[in-house]
Design a protein around this motif. Structure first.
Motif, PDB file in Angstrom:
ATOM      1  N   VAL A  28      -9.127  -6.554   0.110  1.00 25.57           N
ATOM      2  CA  VAL A  28      -9.642  -5.725   1.201  1.00 25.57           C
ATOM      3  C   VAL A  28      -9.669  -4.270   0.766  1.00 25.57           C
ATOM      4  CG1 VAL A  28      -8.914  -7.229   3.088  1.00 25.57           C
ATOM      5  CG2 VAL A  28      -7.347  -5.494   2.236  1.00 25.57           C
ATOM      6  N   VAL A  29     -10.571  -3.530   1.355  1.00 23.26           N
ATOM      7  CA  VAL A  29     -10.612  -2.078   1.155  1.00 23.26           C
ATOM      8  C   VAL A  29      -9.858  -1.457   2.320  1.00 23.26           C
ATOM      9  CG1 VAL A  29     -12.088  -0.054   0.965  1.00 23.26           C
ATOM     10  CG2 VAL A  29     -12.770  -2.187  -0.099  1.00 23.26           C
ATOM     11  N   VAL A  30      -8.990  -0.501   2.022  1.00 25.09           N
ATOM     12  CA  VAL A  30      -8.125   0.111   3.025  1.00 25.09           C
ATOM     13  C   VAL A  30      -8.722   1.439   3.468  1.00 25.09           C
ATOM     14  CG1 VAL A  30      -5.812   0.970   3.488  1.00 25.09           C
ATOM     15  CG2 VAL A  30      -6.119  -0.996   1.996  1.00 25.09           C
ATOM     16  N   PHE A  31      -8.811   1.619   4.788  1.00 24.19           N
ATOM     17  CA  PHE A  31      -9.335   2.838   5.391  1.00 24.19           C
ATOM     18  C   PHE A  31      -8.272   3.436   6.300  1.00 24.19           C
ATOM     19  CE2 PHE A  31     -13.033   0.242   4.504  1.00 24.19           C
ATOM     20  CZ  PHE A  31     -13.990   1.139   4.084  1.00 24.19           C
ATOM     21  N   ASN A  32      -8.367   4.742   6.544  1.00 21.96           N
ATOM     22  CA  ASN A  32      -7.554   5.305   7.618  1.00 21.96           C
ATOM     23  C   ASN A  32      -8.316   5.099   8.919  1.00 21.96           C
ATOM     24  OD1 ASN A  32      -9.486   7.336   7.697  1.00 21.96           O
ATOM     25  ND2 ASN A  32      -8.106   8.948   7.026  1.00 21.96           N
ATOM     26  N   MET A  33      -7.758   5.527  10.024  1.00 25.92           N
ATOM     27  CA  MET A  33      -8.388   5.267  11.315  1.00 25.92           C
ATOM     28  C   MET A  33      -9.678   6.078  11.513  1.00 25.92           C
ATOM     29  SD  MET A  33      -6.626   2.854  12.422  1.00 25.92           S
ATOM     30  CE  MET A  33      -7.046   2.576  14.121  1.00 25.92           C
ATOM     31  N   ALA A  34      -9.916   7.073  10.666  1.00 23.83           N
ATOM     32  CA  ALA A  34     -11.149   7.859  10.722  1.00 23.83           C
ATOM     33  C   ALA A  34     -12.207   7.323   9.744  1.00 23.83           C
ATOM     34  CB  ALA A  34     -10.850   9.320  10.412  1.00 23.83           C
ATOM     35  N   VAL A  56      -4.504  -6.431  -1.374  1.00 24.53           N
ATOM     36  CA  VAL A  56      -4.655  -7.851  -1.109  1.00 24.53           C
ATOM     37  C   VAL A  56      -3.840  -8.185   0.133  1.00 24.53           C
ATOM     38  CG1 VAL A  56      -4.215 -10.173  -2.011  1.00 24.53           C
ATOM     39  CG2 VAL A  56      -4.962  -8.372  -3.547  1.00 24.53           C
ATOM     40  N   THR A  57      -4.431  -8.933   1.050  1.00 23.79           N
ATOM     41  CA  THR A  57      -3.715  -9.280   2.272  1.00 23.79           C
ATOM     42  C   THR A  57      -2.582 -10.249   1.961  1.00 23.79           C
ATOM     43  OG1 THR A  57      -5.301 -11.048   2.694  1.00 23.79           O
ATOM     44  CG2 THR A  57      -5.692  -8.948   3.803  1.00 23.79           C
ATOM     45  N   ALA A  58      -1.447 -10.018   2.584  1.00 24.32           N
ATOM     46  CA  ALA A  58      -0.308 -10.917   2.439  1.00 24.32           C
ATOM     47  C   ALA A  58      -0.359 -12.021   3.479  1.00 24.32           C
ATOM     48  CB  ALA A  58       0.991 -10.128   2.575  1.00 24.32           C
ATOM     49  N   ARG A  59      -1.086 -11.792   4.563  1.00 24.92           N
ATOM     50  CA  ARG A  59      -1.214 -12.750   5.665  1.00 24.92           C
ATOM     51  C   ARG A  59      -2.663 -12.778   6.137  1.00 24.92           C
ATOM     52  NH1 ARG A  59       4.177 -14.604   5.876  1.00 24.92           N
ATOM     53  NH2 ARG A  59       5.510 -12.796   5.764  1.00 24.92           N
ATOM     54  N   SER A  60      -3.027 -13.856   6.794  1.00 21.87           N
ATOM     55  CA  SER A  60      -4.357 -13.947   7.384  1.00 21.87           C
ATOM     56  C   SER A  60      -4.394 -13.129   8.675  1.00 21.87           C
ATOM     57  CB  SER A  60      -4.716 -15.401   7.671  1.00 21.87           C
ATOM     58  OG  SER A  60      -3.907 -15.899   8.707  1.00 21.87           O
ATOM     59  N   THR A  61      -5.591 -12.938   9.211  1.00 22.69           N
ATOM     60  CA  THR A  61      -5.748 -12.190  10.463  1.00 22.69           C
ATOM     61  C   THR A  61      -4.942 -12.843  11.586  1.00 22.69           C
ATOM     62  OG1 THR A  61      -7.963 -11.534   9.788  1.00 22.69           O
ATOM     63  CG2 THR A  61      -7.418 -11.271  12.102  1.00 22.69           C
ATOM     64  N   GLN A  62      -4.993 -14.184  11.674  1.00 19.72           N
ATOM     65  CA  GLN A  62      -4.279 -14.888  12.745  1.00 19.72           C
ATOM     66  C   GLN A  62      -2.770 -14.731  12.591  1.00 19.72           C
ATOM     67  OE1 GLN A  62      -6.758 -14.750  13.704  1.00 19.72           O
ATOM     68  NE2 GLN A  62      -8.217 -16.381  13.828  1.00 19.72           N
ATOM     69  N   GLU A  63      -2.254 -14.793  11.368  1.00 17.75           N
ATOM     70  CA  GLU A  63      -0.809 -14.651  11.137  1.00 17.75           C
ATOM     71  C   GLU A  63      -0.335 -13.244  11.454  1.00 17.75           C
ATOM     72  OE1 GLU A  63      -0.551 -15.769   7.054  1.00 17.75           O
ATOM     73  OE2 GLU A  63      -0.234 -17.886   7.496  1.00 17.75           O
ATOM     74  N   CYS A  64      -1.181 -12.253  11.220  1.00 15.82           N
ATOM     75  CA  CYS A  64      -0.796 -10.857  11.465  1.00 15.82           C
ATOM     76  C   CYS A  64      -0.493 -10.602  12.940  1.00 15.82           C
ATOM     77  CB  CYS A  64      -1.901  -9.903  11.008  1.00 15.82           C
ATOM     78  SG  CYS A  64      -2.037  -9.736   9.229  1.00 15.82           S
ATOM     79  N   ARG A  65      -1.157 -11.305  13.801  1.00 15.43           N
ATOM     80  CA  ARG A  65      -0.950 -11.105  15.243  1.00 15.43           C
ATOM     81  C   ARG A  65       0.429 -11.560  15.698  1.00 15.43           C
ATOM     82  NH1 ARG A  65      -6.793 -13.274  15.999  1.00 15.43           N
ATOM     83  NH2 ARG A  65      -7.947 -11.307  16.023  1.00 15.43           N
ATOM     84  N   HIS A 100      -0.259  -3.513  -1.895  1.00 17.62           N
ATOM     85  CA  HIS A 100      -0.947  -2.352  -2.475  1.00 17.62           C
ATOM     86  C   HIS A 100      -1.454  -2.686  -3.867  1.00 17.62           C
ATOM     87  CE1 HIS A 100      -0.927   1.325  -4.912  1.00 17.62           C
ATOM     88  NE2 HIS A 100      -1.334   1.920  -3.817  1.00 17.62           N
ATOM     89  N   GLU A 101      -2.676  -2.283  -4.181  1.00 17.44           N
ATOM     90  CA  GLU A 101      -3.194  -2.401  -5.544  1.00 17.44           C
ATOM     91  C   GLU A 101      -3.564  -1.042  -6.116  1.00 17.44           C
ATOM     92  OE1 GLU A 101      -5.882  -5.272  -6.870  1.00 17.44           O
ATOM     93  OE2 GLU A 101      -4.558  -6.906  -6.304  1.00 17.44           O
ATOM     94  N   ALA A 102      -4.296  -0.237  -5.363  1.00 22.51           N
ATOM     95  CA  ALA A 102      -4.682   1.093  -5.837  1.00 22.51           C
ATOM     96  C   ALA A 102      -4.960   1.987  -4.638  1.00 22.51           C
ATOM     97  CB  ALA A 102      -5.916   1.010  -6.730  1.00 22.51           C
ATOM     98  N   ASP A 103      -4.753   3.284  -4.806  1.00 23.54           N
ATOM     99  CA  ASP A 103      -5.012   4.238  -3.728  1.00 23.54           C
ATOM    100  C   ASP A 103      -5.448   5.569  -4.319  1.00 23.54           C
ATOM    101  OD1 ASP A 103      -2.611   6.251  -3.828  1.00 23.54           O
ATOM    102  OD2 ASP A 103      -1.730   4.260  -4.050  1.00 23.54           O
ATOM    103  N   ILE A 104      -5.999   6.429  -3.470  1.00 21.86           N
ATOM    104  CA  ILE A 104      -6.514   7.711  -3.953  1.00 21.86           C
ATOM    105  C   ILE A 104      -5.410   8.652  -4.390  1.00 21.86           C
ATOM    106  CG2 ILE A 104      -8.704   7.599  -2.722  1.00 21.86           C
ATOM    107  CD1 ILE A 104      -7.510   9.346  -0.544  1.00 21.86           C
TER     108      ILE A 104
END
Length: 180
Positions: A131-137, A145-154, A165-169
């Motif tokens: 996944v690509v990570v964004f801030n709220m803006a 890489v996601t550690a859990r699926s969308t359903q598990e995250c809830r 985490h893989e890479a960041d600015i």
């Protein structure tokens, strides 16, 4: 600077497919100009064909790079995406992850994101998906890489890790001598 071999191309496109899926074709089949991937000193560069022809006039020992560095091949022969390709990943990403402002700085320091820092996530994202990570803006911060699926995250507790985490600015500051 040389074209990628069949095996190198497979590794590159397999990694890109993890993050942008079928949108990889937009990198290869562009309408504005012909773009190519080239290998130089174990780093994969993405550039216009005209830039590659001009770079051919420079001796390999004197050439640092040309175009956008998409990543590099490790000594073991595996391909690792670099943060310098974030603009292309963010543009074509199929799965996105938004981080809350309270966890933004932790992510930029290279830490994983917990459930407490999850702002939003693309529906139907599976476990271990790039996944690509964004801030709220909607500013791209990096990728992981996601550690859990969308359903598990809830259903998780707030202290559980949901994104590796893989890479960041922040790497532009932390690893500026090794980026190019």
């Amino acid at each position: 600077m040389r074209p990628l071999t069949e095996e190198e191309s497979k590794q590159l496109f397999k990694k890109l497919d993890k993050y942008i899926g079928g949108n990889t074709r937009f990198l290869v089949d562009r309408k504005d100009d012909e773009w190519v991937f080239r290998l130089h000193k174990k780093k994969v560069w993405y550039m216009r064909l005209t830039v590659e022809k001009h770079a051919g006039n420079v001796a390999n020992d004197n050439l640092m790079g040309a175009g956008v560095c998409f990543g590099r091949f490790t000594h073991a022969g595996h391909f690792r995406l670099g943060i310098t390709c974030l603009d292309f990943l963010a543009q074509y990403a199929q799965n996105k992850f938004w981080v809350k402002p309270n966890q933004e700085q932790a992510f930029l320091y290279g830490n994983n994101v917990t459930r407490a820092g999850l702002g939003r996530i693309t529906e139907n994202t599976v476990k271990h998906q790039g996944v690509v990570v964004f801030n709220m803006a909607d500013v791209p911060l990096g990728f992981g890489v996601t550690a859990r699926s969308t359903q598990e995250c809830r259903k998780l507790e707030t202290s559980q890790v949901v994104l590796f985490h893989e890479a960041d600015i922040g790497e532009y500051v932390r690893k500026e001598d090794r980026l190019v």
